[in-house]
Write a protein that holds these residues in place. Structure first.
Motif, PDB file in Angstrom:
ATOM      1  N   ASN A 225       0.862  -1.185   0.000  1.00  0.00           N
ATOM      2  CA  ASN A 225       0.000   0.000   0.000  1.00  0.00           C
ATOM      3  C   ASN A 225       0.901   1.239   0.000  1.00  0.00           C
ATOM      4  O   ASN A 225       1.809   1.344   0.816  1.00  0.00           O
ATOM      5  CB  ASN A 225      -0.891   0.052   1.252  1.00  0.00           C
ATOM      6  CG  ASN A 225      -1.932  -1.068   1.291  1.00  0.00           C
ATOM      7  OD1 ASN A 225      -2.053  -1.771   2.272  1.00  0.00           O
ATOM      8  ND2 ASN A 225      -2.659  -1.248   0.221  1.00  0.00           N
TER       9      ASN A 225
ATOM     10  N   GLN B 182     -11.299  -0.357  -8.452  1.00  0.00           N
ATOM     11  CA  GLN B 182     -11.472  -1.250  -7.315  1.00  0.00           C
ATOM     12  C   GLN B 182     -12.929  -1.450  -6.895  1.00  0.00           C
ATOM     13  O   GLN B 182     -13.359  -2.561  -6.649  1.00  0.00           O
ATOM     14  CB  GLN B 182     -10.679  -0.635  -6.152  1.00  0.00           C
ATOM     15  CG  GLN B 182     -10.591  -1.519  -4.947  1.00  0.00           C
ATOM     16  CD  GLN B 182      -9.771  -0.868  -3.831  1.00  0.00           C
ATOM     17  OE1 GLN B 182     -10.302  -0.456  -2.817  1.00  0.00           O
ATOM     18  NE2 GLN B 182      -8.471  -0.777  -4.020  1.00  0.00           N
TER      19      GLN B 182
ATOM     20  N   ALA C 136      -9.978  -6.404  -5.286  1.00  0.00           N
ATOM     21  CA  ALA C 136      -9.690  -6.151  -3.863  1.00  0.00           C
ATOM     22  C   ALA C 136     -10.935  -6.183  -2.972  1.00  0.00           C
ATOM     23  O   ALA C 136     -10.858  -6.569  -1.813  1.00  0.00           O
ATOM     24  CB  ALA C 136      -8.954  -4.828  -3.703  1.00  0.00           C
ATOM     25  N   MET C 137     -12.086  -5.747  -3.505  1.00  0.00           N
ATOM     26  CA  MET C 137     -13.266  -5.668  -2.651  1.00  0.00           C
ATOM     27  C   MET C 137     -14.200  -6.860  -2.824  1.00  0.00           C
ATOM     28  O   MET C 137     -15.327  -6.840  -2.344  1.00  0.00           O
ATOM     29  CB  MET C 137     -14.013  -4.356  -2.905  1.00  0.00           C
ATOM     30  CG  MET C 137     -13.166  -3.148  -2.530  1.00  0.00           C
ATOM     31  SD  MET C 137     -13.947  -1.564  -2.809  1.00  0.00           S
ATOM     32  CE  MET C 137     -14.965  -1.427  -1.333  1.00  0.00           C
TER      33      MET C 137
ATOM     34  N   ASP D 129     -15.380 -11.076  -2.666  1.00  0.00           N
ATOM     35  CA  ASP D 129     -15.160 -12.280  -1.863  1.00  0.00           C
ATOM     36  C   ASP D 129     -14.427 -13.318  -2.741  1.00  0.00           C
ATOM     37  O   ASP D 129     -14.227 -13.089  -3.931  1.00  0.00           O
ATOM     38  CB  ASP D 129     -16.481 -12.788  -1.258  1.00  0.00           C
ATOM     39  CG  ASP D 129     -17.478 -13.258  -2.292  1.00  0.00           C
ATOM     40  OD1 ASP D 129     -17.099 -13.440  -3.462  1.00  0.00           O
ATOM     41  OD2 ASP D 129     -18.641 -13.460  -1.932  1.00  0.00           O
ATOM     42  N   PRO D 130     -13.998 -14.451  -2.146  1.00  0.00           N
ATOM     43  CA  PRO D 130     -13.168 -15.388  -2.918  1.00  0.00           C
ATOM     44  C   PRO D 130     -13.826 -15.862  -4.208  1.00  0.00           C
ATOM     45  O   PRO D 130     -13.152 -16.019  -5.228  1.00  0.00           O
ATOM     46  CB  PRO D 130     -12.969 -16.563  -1.953  1.00  0.00           C
ATOM     47  CG  PRO D 130     -13.169 -15.993  -0.602  1.00  0.00           C
ATOM     48  CD  PRO D 130     -14.172 -14.887  -0.755  1.00  0.00           C
ATOM     49  N   LYS D 131     -15.150 -16.037  -4.173  1.00  0.00           N
ATOM     50  CA  LYS D 131     -15.843 -16.495  -5.376  1.00  0.00           C
ATOM     51  C   LYS D 131     -15.778 -15.415  -6.456  1.00  0.00           C
ATOM     52  O   LYS D 131     -15.471 -15.691  -7.620  1.00  0.00           O
ATOM     53  CB  LYS D 131     -17.302 -16.796  -5.010  1.00  0.00           C
ATOM     54  CG  LYS D 131     -18.068 -17.531  -6.062  1.00  0.00           C
ATOM     55  CD  LYS D 131     -19.455 -17.880  -5.527  1.00  0.00           C
ATOM     56  CE  LYS D 131     -20.477 -17.841  -6.623  1.00  0.00           C
ATOM     57  NZ  LYS D 131     -21.800 -17.469  -6.114  1.00  0.00           N
TER      58      LYS D 131
ATOM     59  N   HIS E  38      -1.917  -6.408  -4.873  1.00  0.00           N
ATOM     60  CA  HIS E  38      -0.862  -6.788  -3.940  1.00  0.00           C
ATOM     61  C   HIS E  38      -0.993  -8.254  -3.534  1.00  0.00           C
ATOM     62  O   HIS E  38      -0.330  -8.707  -2.625  1.00  0.00           O
ATOM     63  CB  HIS E  38      -0.793  -5.853  -2.717  1.00  0.00           C
ATOM     64  CG  HIS E  38      -2.090  -5.688  -2.004  1.00  0.00           C
ATOM     65  ND1 HIS E  38      -2.607  -4.466  -1.708  1.00  0.00           N
ATOM     66  CD2 HIS E  38      -2.964  -6.580  -1.550  1.00  0.00           C
ATOM     67  CE1 HIS E  38      -3.764  -4.612  -1.103  1.00  0.00           C
ATOM     68  NE2 HIS E  38      -3.994  -5.891  -0.992  1.00  0.00           N
TER      69      HIS E  38
ATOM     70  N   ASN F 256      -1.045 -14.305  -5.416  1.00  0.00           N
ATOM     71  CA  ASN F 256      -1.750 -15.401  -6.067  1.00  0.00           C
ATOM     72  C   ASN F 256      -2.339 -14.967  -7.404  1.00  0.00           C
ATOM     73  O   ASN F 256      -2.704 -15.791  -8.218  1.00  0.00           O
ATOM     74  CB  ASN F 256      -2.887 -15.901  -5.168  1.00  0.00           C
ATOM     75  CG  ASN F 256      -2.351 -16.725  -4.020  1.00  0.00           C
ATOM     76  OD1 ASN F 256      -1.645 -17.701  -4.228  1.00  0.00           O
ATOM     77  ND2 ASN F 256      -2.667 -16.321  -2.797  1.00  0.00           N
TER      78      ASN F 256
ATOM     79  N   LEU G  60       5.391  -7.624   0.994  1.00  0.00           N
ATOM     80  CA  LEU G  60       4.634  -8.580   0.181  1.00  0.00           C
ATOM     81  C   LEU G  60       4.877  -9.984   0.706  1.00  0.00           C
ATOM     82  O   LEU G  60       5.634 -10.189   1.644  1.00  0.00           O
ATOM     83  CB  LEU G  60       5.051  -8.459  -1.286  1.00  0.00           C
ATOM     84  CG  LEU G  60       4.770  -7.086  -1.900  1.00  0.00           C
ATOM     85  CD1 LEU G  60       5.384  -6.976  -3.275  1.00  0.00           C
ATOM     86  CD2 LEU G  60       3.264  -6.839  -1.971  1.00  0.00           C
TER      87      LEU G  60
ATOM     88  N   PHE H  34       1.454 -19.898  -0.929  1.00  0.00           N
ATOM     89  CA  PHE H  34       1.759 -21.091  -0.134  1.00  0.00           C
ATOM     90  C   PHE H  34       2.666 -22.073  -0.884  1.00  0.00           C
ATOM     91  O   PHE H  34       3.643 -22.581  -0.329  1.00  0.00           O
ATOM     92  CB  PHE H  34       0.444 -21.774   0.290  1.00  0.00           C
ATOM     93  CG  PHE H  34       0.630 -23.185   0.759  1.00  0.00           C
ATOM     94  CD1 PHE H  34       1.086 -23.441   2.036  1.00  0.00           C
ATOM     95  CD2 PHE H  34       0.370 -24.252  -0.090  1.00  0.00           C
ATOM     96  CE1 PHE H  34       1.279 -24.749   2.470  1.00  0.00           C
ATOM     97  CE2 PHE H  34       0.561 -25.558   0.332  1.00  0.00           C
ATOM     98  CZ  PHE H  34       1.018 -25.802   1.609  1.00  0.00           C
TER      99      PHE H  34
END
Lengths: 279, 291
Positions: A42, A88, A169-170, A172-174, A199, A202, A239, A243
């Motif tokens: 940021n 965004q 950024a705003m 949900d995962p779906k 940022h 993934n 950053l 995984f």
């Protein structure tokens, strides 16, 4: 064609004379057809780059070229014809009362003929898989669907370059997965230049190249695969690596040799399998 | 404070064409001192649920107990102001709620409203600043001069200054970069432990739920879908997929590894480093058997 689509030459920018430089002597170039991810913590200056490219702000020092045109107050309207941006907040970028009207808005502004307009609306909504929602009200859609319509609106005007400025950024995962899949499809099926600003590491794995920003300067330019080997350095600049990359780096510290840095779980499993067979 | 929901339903705009049931017969209980993660998709009822916790809304049916406080449809909650003082809520993008001309005034606003003396507020301010890792030199500055991450810390300090016993966090890391996310979450975990709080975290991140929570509640379409410890809940691949949630990445990988190699590997809360050691052993052991 592999000409430069976007070029920054020693660009510096700050919001006023008392403030520190937001960008400090930044140079890079992006080729047409390339997908470049710009990442950074940021306040690292990554969104400032997007605003400079389409002339929302102008550099204090240095020069910016978009498709050979130098970005100035005089050329900004020509530049913006070539650059489409998705921002965004999915709620801040709708003007139409239906999905169809919203996608039509940019085309009407450019005086596109009606038959061509209908074709482009249908094609661009199909590209983001939102054809079934053509008569829906935008504010009733989910966040991911809204961003897909915003992408369709940009595709419809056929820019050479699309910039997604933290477009997930705003969500949900779906919603995030929807957008990443859409962007990947669009890039596969259209000749265009893509810049994604994020940022989340993934989100960069499919990019051709990554520009990493830190405190207003270019920290490195490389491929996602090479970047994921630089775990400690990335952590120092705020950053983190995904995984899979972390696990791969830990495995390398054990007595396991990987032939290349994996960018997803399947690649890592394949590497382990190969290692096991050759042992 | 112990928290329990008994058959709680909530209906928005009942008996109108816009009637919408946001929560349906929710049952759970949380022991004082637990770190709970509430997980579910947009529209699953998470926000409606947490608005009950400090009495912003009351259940349409059922009963909620939070410590000695009771929330029911039929009666007004006694001492609701006390409840609101003890349950601190950090809403999404809390920096949007900053409004005072200095950071000091903004932090003091909450406790002042609840009648805390100036003397006590002055005692608390340095403590909460330290907790959120902001320099005391900033106190006289405008909150709007700060970066987004710092503004969020100021907003959180304002909630902490009320000295709550329960902390409700609605996606507190949204929009922050990875380092900022980790710093904020580590700070909440530290506060949770040191002040023996009961913490309720609403999150989209399975990784955070796995890393920080003792107990996970999954909501789907306004109903409780699953609950248990992270290790119990997050290994149930099919059940999670049915509500379009993913397993945390480390558990996903362990699953795929087992399938590919036919070797038993279990998730038991191990670090990535420990997992790498186990995999290293398994990959080598199998070779010995084969050879």
């Amino acid at each position: 064609m592999n000409s430069d689509q976007v070029e920054f030459r020693n660009v510096s920018f700050r919001y006023n004379d008392e403030q520190p430089w937001v960008l400090n002597n930044v140079s890079f170039s992006i080729k047409s057809d390339e997908w470049v991810a710009i990442i950074g913590h940021n306040g690292s200056g990554k969104s400032t780059i997007a605003k400079l490219i389409n002339g929302l702000i102008f550099p204090d020092q240095g020069e910016i070229f978009v498709n050979g045109i130098k970005v100035t107050a005089d050329t900004v309207w020509d530049v913006r014809k070539q650059v489409g941006m998705v921002f965004q907040n999915p709620d801040n970028q709708f003007v139409g009362t239906t999905v169809k009207d919203d996608v039509a808005f940019g085309l009407e502004n450019r005086g596109v003929e009606r038959s061509e307009m209908i074709k482009r609306i249908n094609d661009s909504l199909a590209a983001v898989r939102m054809s079934d929602y053509i008569m829906h009200e935008p504010h009733r859609l989910s966040g991911g669907q809204k961003q897909r319509v915003a992408i369709a609106g940009v595709l419809a005007v056929q820019p050479n370059l699309i910039i997604l400025d933290e477009a997930t950024a705003m969500l949900d995962p779906k919603g995030r997965t929807e957008i990443l899949t859409t962007v990947y499809d669009v890039k596969q099926n259209h000749q265009l230049n893509l810049i994604t600003i994020t940022h989340d590491l993934n989100e960069i794995i499919h990019a051709d190249r990554v520009i990493v920003m830190n405190n207003g300067e270019v920290w490195t330019e490389t491929s996602p695969r090479v970047l994921f080997t630089q775990e400690e350095g990335l952590r120092e600049i705020g950053l983190d690596i995904p995984f899979v990359a972390k696990l791969a780096n830990e495995l390398s510290k054990q007595s396991i040799t990987l032939t290349q840095q994996p960018i997803n779980q399947k690649e890592l499993l394949d590497e382990l399998w190969t290692f096991h067979l050759n042992k | 404070m112990d928290i329990s929901f008994k058959q709680v339903s909530y209906i928005y705009q009942p008996n109108s064409p816009f009637e919408h049931q946001a929560l349906k017969e929710i049952d759970f209980s949380i022991k004082s001192g637990t770190f709970v993660a509430i997980v579910g998709h947009t529209g699953s009822g998470k926000s409606t649920l947490i608005q009950h916790l400090n009495g912003l809304i009351r259940p349409t049916k059922g009963e909620i107990n939070i410590g000695d406080f009771t929330l029911k449809a039929s009666e007004k909650t006694a001492k609701i102001k006390d409840l609101r003082r003890q349950v601190g809520v950090v809403f999404q993008y809390p920096e949007h709620q900053l409004f005072e001309e200095t950071i000091e005034k903004d932090i003091a606003f909450g406790p002042k409203n609840f009648g805390v003396s100036d003397e006590e507020i002055n005692r608390r301010i340095p403590q909460v600043l330290e907790a959120v890792n902001l320099s005391p030199e900033l106190l006289s500055r405008s909150p709007f001069d700060l970066s987004g991450g710092q503004m969020r810390r100021v907003a959180i300090a304002g909630v902490l200054a009320m000295d709550p016993r329960v902390l409700v966090l609605d996606e507190p890391t949204a929009g922050l970069d990875p380092k900022g996310q980790q710093e904020i979450m580590d700070m909440f975990k530290e506060l949770h432990t040191r002040k023996q709080l009961t913490t309720i975290l609403v999150t989209h991140s399975m990784e955070d739920a796995l890393k920080y929570a003792d107990h996970v509640i999954i909501l789907d379409h306004g109903q409780k879908y699953m609950e248990g410890t992270p290790a119990e809940v997050f290994v149930q691949k099919e059940a999670l997929q049915r509500v379009q949630l993913d397993m945390p990445e480390i558990i996903q990988f362990i699953h795929s590894f087992e399938q590919r190699f036919g070797q038993a590997l279990r998730y038991n809360g191990q670090s990535i480093e420990a997992l790498a050691q186990e995999i290293n052993q398994l990959v080598h052991e199998e070779v010995k058997v084969d050879g």
